[in-house]
Design an enzyme around this catalytic site. Structure first.
Site: not given
Length: 260
Positions: A56-57, A112-114, A124, A127, A133
């Site tokens: 999403s980012t 992005g990252a979690d 990460k 998703g 990645e």
């Protein structure tokens, strides 16, 4: 907590102007993600080979790159997508694409990252795109990670949310049990990730995801990484250790840039 800026301001105005005296408005988490993504794209230059992240980012960054190409402010960009979803998005925006077979070195990746710890280690893969990645971001000269401040943790796994591990479908329960036992002292619970229909989630590579839920710090991350990868059936894990060169955080006080 979120940034308090004028409601009618564009994202680029928010990044460039001093705080206003107008009544504050609380920005949503997605708006914070967009601010961080737009800031990261400022590092993109014409002629670069770019790793295009997933999630999403990262979606906001890919949208912005496509917009700048359309406006002629960026030229001769080549993107290396980290998932089928990002590939479809980039194609729809007219971003020229290639792959690692043709570009073994990438100038810049944005994703992005979690989770992000104080040493800029990342979790990460929530998703589901962690393998691609890691392949792309592991070969880039500069990796900019973009997050909102909710992703900052004291240690990886500290959010209590999933630490993803990609595994082959064959005897996945056996592999999941091995993973759970490996981090037994950290209160680990290993669960197969399911899709919206209750079926096993399948990655772009045809594999499954086992999510590890940790109650305690797992200690030395490199030791943990090596131990996970020694388990037969494991393809890759979602810890991105010593890979991010810059982390851009959008939060209550604005944009924070953390460099390695």
């Amino acid at each position: 907590m979120a940034i308090a800026w004028s409601e009618k301001a564009s994202f680029m105005e928010v990044l460039s102007r001093p705080p206003s005296l107008s009544p504050p408005v609380i920005l949503t988490q997605d708006e914070l993600k967009k601010i961080a993504a737009y800031k990261a794209v400022e590092f993109v230059e014409s002629g670069m080979v770019l790793g295009l992240g997933t999630g999403s980012t990262a979606k906001h960054a890919v949208d912005r790159i496509g917009e700048l190409l359309r406006l002629g402010k960026l030229k001769n960009i080549v993107g290396i997508p980290t998932s089928k979803k990002t590939q479809e998005q980039a194609v729809s925006l007219g971003i020229p694409l290639s792959d690692l077979d043709h570009h073994s070195t990438i100038d810049l990746a944005i994703d992005g990252a979690d989770e992000v710890d104080p040493q800029l280690n990342l979790v990460k893969g929530r998703g589901g795109s962690l393998l691609r990645e890691k392949m792309v971001e592991g070969t880039c000269k500069k990796f900019i990670c973009i997050v909102d401040e909710s992703k900052l943790v004291k240690h990886l796994g500290g959010s209590g949310l999933a630490m993803p591990v990609e595994v082959v479908p064959f005897c996945w329960k056996f592999t999941a049990n091995k993973l759970q036992n490996l981090f037994e002292d950290s209160g680990c619970v290993a669960k197969l990730r399911n899709d919206s229909k209750g079926k096993p989630f399948v990655t772009d590579n045809g594999n499954y995801i086992v999510d590890l839920y940790l109650k305690k710090d797992i200690g030395d991350l490199q030791v943990a990484s090596d131990a996970i990868l020694r388990i037969a059936g494991v393809v890759e894990h979602g810890m991105f250790l010593d890979m991010a060169t810059t982390v851009i955080v959008a939060g209550e006080l604005g944009i924070t840039i953390k460099n390695k």
